[in-house]
Write a protein that holds these residues in place. Structure first.
Motif, mmCIF file in Angstrom:
data_model
loop_
_atom_site.group_PDB
_atom_site.id
_atom_site.type_symbol
_atom_site.label_atom_id
_atom_site.label_comp_id
_atom_site.label_asym_id
_atom_site.label_seq_id
_atom_site.Cartn_x
_atom_site.Cartn_y
_atom_site.Cartn_z
ATOM 1 N N ALA A 193 0.826 -1.211 0.000
ATOM 2 C CA ALA A 193 0.000 0.000 0.000
ATOM 3 C C ALA A 193 0.859 1.258 0.000
ATOM 4 O O ALA A 193 0.543 2.241 -0.681
ATOM 5 N N ASP A 194 1.950 1.235 0.758
ATOM 6 C CA ASP A 194 2.836 2.402 0.820
ATOM 7 C C ASP A 194 3.688 2.557 -0.438
ATOM 8 O O ASP A 194 4.251 3.626 -0.672
ATOM 9 N N LYS A 195 3.799 1.480 -1.220
ATOM 10 C CA LYS A 195 4.634 1.481 -2.428
ATOM 11 C C LYS A 195 6.065 1.894 -2.098
ATOM 12 O O LYS A 195 6.721 2.619 -2.835
ATOM 13 N N SER A 196 6.535 1.413 -0.942
ATOM 14 C CA SER A 196 7.865 1.800 -0.490
ATOM 15 C C SER A 196 8.974 1.067 -1.217
ATOM 16 O O SER A 196 10.115 1.539 -1.251
ATOM 17 N N MET A 197 8.676 -0.079 -1.793
ATOM 18 C CA MET A 197 9.670 -0.804 -2.575
ATOM 19 C C MET A 197 8.963 -1.745 -3.532
ATOM 20 O O MET A 197 7.784 -2.048 -3.386
ATOM 21 N N ARG A 198 9.715 -2.206 -4.510
ATOM 22 C CA ARG A 198 9.197 -3.154 -5.481
ATOM 23 C C ARG A 198 10.312 -4.118 -5.861
ATOM 24 O O ARG A 198 11.480 -3.901 -5.512
ATOM 25 N N VAL A 199 9.960 -5.172 -6.579
ATOM 26 C CA VAL A 199 10.944 -6.173 -6.995
ATOM 27 C C VAL A 199 11.995 -5.503 -7.878
ATOM 28 O O VAL A 199 11.668 -4.761 -8.807
ATOM 29 N N GLY A 200 13.273 -5.770 -7.557
ATOM 30 C CA GLY A 200 14.368 -5.182 -8.321
ATOM 31 C C GLY A 200 14.996 -3.972 -7.663
ATOM 32 O O GLY A 200 16.055 -3.508 -8.100
ATOM 33 N N ASP A 201 14.356 -3.445 -6.590
ATOM 34 C CA ASP A 201 14.893 -2.260 -5.913
ATOM 35 C C ASP A 201 16.077 -2.629 -5.017
ATOM 36 O O ASP A 201 16.126 -3.722 -4.440
ATOM 37 N N TRP A 202 16.996 -1.684 -4.890
ATOM 38 C CA TRP A 202 18.112 -1.820 -3.953
ATOM 39 C C TRP A 202 17.683 -1.128 -2.659
ATOM 40 O O TRP A 202 17.469 0.075 -2.629
ATOM 41 N N VAL A 203 17.538 -1.927 -1.585
ATOM 42 C CA VAL A 203 17.013 -1.392 -0.336
ATOM 43 C C VAL A 203 17.928 -1.769 0.822
ATOM 44 O O VAL A 203 18.738 -2.696 0.734
ATOM 45 N N LYS A 204 17.742 -1.024 1.920
ATOM 46 C CA LYS A 204 18.401 -1.331 3.182
ATOM 47 C C LYS A 204 17.360 -1.256 4.281
ATOM 48 O O LYS A 204 16.730 -0.217 4.480
ATOM 49 N N ILE A 205 17.156 -2.378 4.989
ATOM 50 C CA ILE A 205 16.174 -2.466 6.069
ATOM 51 C C ILE A 205 16.910 -2.929 7.317
ATOM 52 O O ILE A 205 17.296 -4.092 7.427
ATOM 53 N N GLY A 206 17.119 -2.017 8.253
ATOM 54 C CA GLY A 206 17.930 -2.368 9.407
ATOM 55 C C GLY A 206 19.350 -2.668 8.958
ATOM 56 O O GLY A 206 20.011 -1.845 8.325
ATOM 57 N N SER A 207 19.809 -3.881 9.260
ATOM 58 C CA SER A 207 21.156 -4.301 8.844
ATOM 59 C C SER A 207 21.131 -5.099 7.550
ATOM 60 O O SER A 207 22.185 -5.557 7.099
ATOM 61 N N VAL A 208 19.956 -5.275 6.959
ATOM 62 C CA VAL A 208 19.817 -6.059 5.729
ATOM 63 C C VAL A 208 19.862 -5.124 4.527
ATOM 64 O O VAL A 208 19.112 -4.151 4.459
ATOM 65 N N GLU A 209 20.736 -5.440 3.584
ATOM 66 C CA GLU A 209 20.861 -4.618 2.376
ATOM 67 C C GLU A 209 21.020 -5.526 1.167
ATOM 68 O O GLU A 209 21.741 -6.523 1.213
ATOM 69 N N ILE A 255 9.775 -5.470 8.441
ATOM 70 C CA ILE A 255 9.902 -4.383 7.462
ATOM 71 C C ILE A 255 9.004 -3.210 7.836
ATOM 72 O O ILE A 255 9.403 -2.044 7.742
ATOM 73 N N SER A 256 7.770 -3.529 8.271
ATOM 74 C CA SER A 256 6.821 -2.459 8.590
ATOM 75 C C SER A 256 7.211 -1.683 9.842
ATOM 76 O O SER A 256 6.732 -0.571 10.063
ATOM 77 N N ASN A 257 8.101 -2.258 10.664
ATOM 78 C CA ASN A 257 8.503 -1.592 11.914
ATOM 79 C C ASN A 257 9.921 -1.036 11.864
ATOM 80 O O ASN A 257 10.443 -0.585 12.885
ATOM 81 N N GLN A 258 10.567 -1.084 10.692
ATOM 82 C CA GLN A 258 11.930 -0.617 10.565
ATOM 83 C C GLN A 258 12.023 0.491 9.512
ATOM 84 O O GLN A 258 11.257 0.495 8.546
#
Length: 368
Positions: A201-217, A245-248
């Motif tokens: 719903a937030d459209k915060s990321m999609r498949v193929g995106d380079w993301v960092k969530i906490g210590s996960v990148e 993911i929703s809390n980080q």
């Protein structure tokens, strides 16, 4: 006449011959019924299905072709199950467990067809998901497909349990502490489910995106009902619960349109004021005219510090691309041009060094 009547008597004796408690004539009749249904299945495949296939090919829509392809095999399998059921009836086998097995097979075939129907209509799920935005059609469509598959599997499993006389709601209610444990376990599953919905719903990321969530990148490979799969740059496969993911804080590097160049350069203390001013102006002019540097972003080039062994220059600007390979090429070209400017103005880069001053050397006789 006597020979004929004798033959009929013998035939009757043979037909009434009992094998495993079943008269021979019933076995023969059951086989006849079973093979008749096998023949009917062949007839169904070669005549009816071919005729229906010709009709579907004449229509403009592909929906009827998909439905035909999905239900043709399960329908032919249903004919075999009916043949087995009627053959058992002819044999006089009234075992409820056997017929429950056959009904279970029938339920399995129906939900097998429905599951295949969901798979066959995946393209239409993605088309429907485009209403939520073309950028996230793949993620939202994949989410709907997984929900539909899970729904078919759950309803099919409940139907099988009900066929065997198991009341699912009563079973869950009667588990007592086990039901409480199940509910507590399901709490995290529900949290992950709503976390996945929040991400979509937030459209915060999609498949193929380079993301960092906490210590996960890494690169997002899949956004599922319960977890999101990320491929790290070390090529390891990381499964992240959607609740996490929703809390980080989520940092999406793929959403930026520019990338930053930030560096501190050290020139030797032999650089004069005139040389320093010329170097600073030449670097500023070079960056302003560089085709790879963003003109609408902040650009700073300043002489900032007197370091321990260098005169420090601070350079801050942005490239006009976020692609890593292009960014590295632009940064390399900028570095080479800065080297050229420094050399052209008669200065050089400093390196860490320390000078030691000896105020007074000892006399030779003091060393003796």
């Amino acid at each position: 006449m006597e020979d004929l009547s004798g033959a009929l008597v013998k035939l009757q004796e043979y037909l009434n011959y009992v094998i495993l408690g079943i008269p021979l004539y019933r076995l023969a009749l059951a086989l006849l019924v079973f093979f008749s249904f096998l023949f009917l299945r062949k007839l169904f495949i070669f005549i009816i299905l071919r005729y229906v296939r010709k009709l579907t090919r004449k229509t403009e829509t592909k929906v009827d072709d998909i439905v035909f392809r999905v239900f043709s095999r399960p329908a032919s399998f249903i004919i075999v199950i009916l043949g087995v059921a009627l053959s058992l009836k002819v044999l006089g086998i009234e075992n409820s467990a056997v017929f429950r097995v056959l009904k279970t097979l029938g339920i399995f075939v129906v939900f097998w067809a429905l599951y295949n129907l969901v798979v066959a209509f995946e393209e239409y799920f993605y088309r429907f998901a485009e209403r939520f935005g073309r950028e996230f059609a793949r993620e939202v469509g994949g989410f709907f497909i997984k929900v539909a598959k899970a729904f078919v599997l759950v309803v099919g499993g409940v139907a099988v349990l009900q066929e065997w006389g198991i009341n699912v709601s009563a079973l869950l209610a009667s588990l007592g502490l086990g039901g409480l444990a199940f509910a507590l376990a399901a709490k995290d599953t529900a949290a992950n489910l709503f976390g996945g919905l929040t991400v979509l719903a937030d459209k915060s990321m999609r498949v193929g995106d380079w993301v960092k969530i906490g210590s996960v990148e890494g690169i997002v490979e899949d956004i599922g009902l319960r977890t999101t799969k990320i491929r790290s740059f070390e090529k390891s496969y990381i499964t992240v619960p959607n609740q996490f993911i929703s809390n980080q804080p989520l940092e999406n590097f793929s959403r930026r349109e520019v990338r930053r160049i930030k560096m501190t350069l050290g020139l030797t203390y032999g650089t004069t004021k005139e040389q320093m001013v010329k170097i600073l102006n030449d670097i500023r002019e070079m960056l302003r005219n560089h085709p790879g540097i963003a003109k609408d972003q902040l650009l700073m080039v300043y002489f900032t510090d007197f370091g321990e062994s260098s005169l420090d220059l601070f350079i801050y600007c942005f490239t006009n691309t976020a692609r890593w390979s292009e960014y590295l090429a632009i940064r390399e070209d900028v570095n080479l041009r800065i080297m050229e400017i420094v050399e052209k103005n008669g200065s050089s880069f400093a390196f860490p060094s320390r000078s030691v001053y000896v105020e007074k050397l000892p006399k030779p006789e003091e060393n003796a």
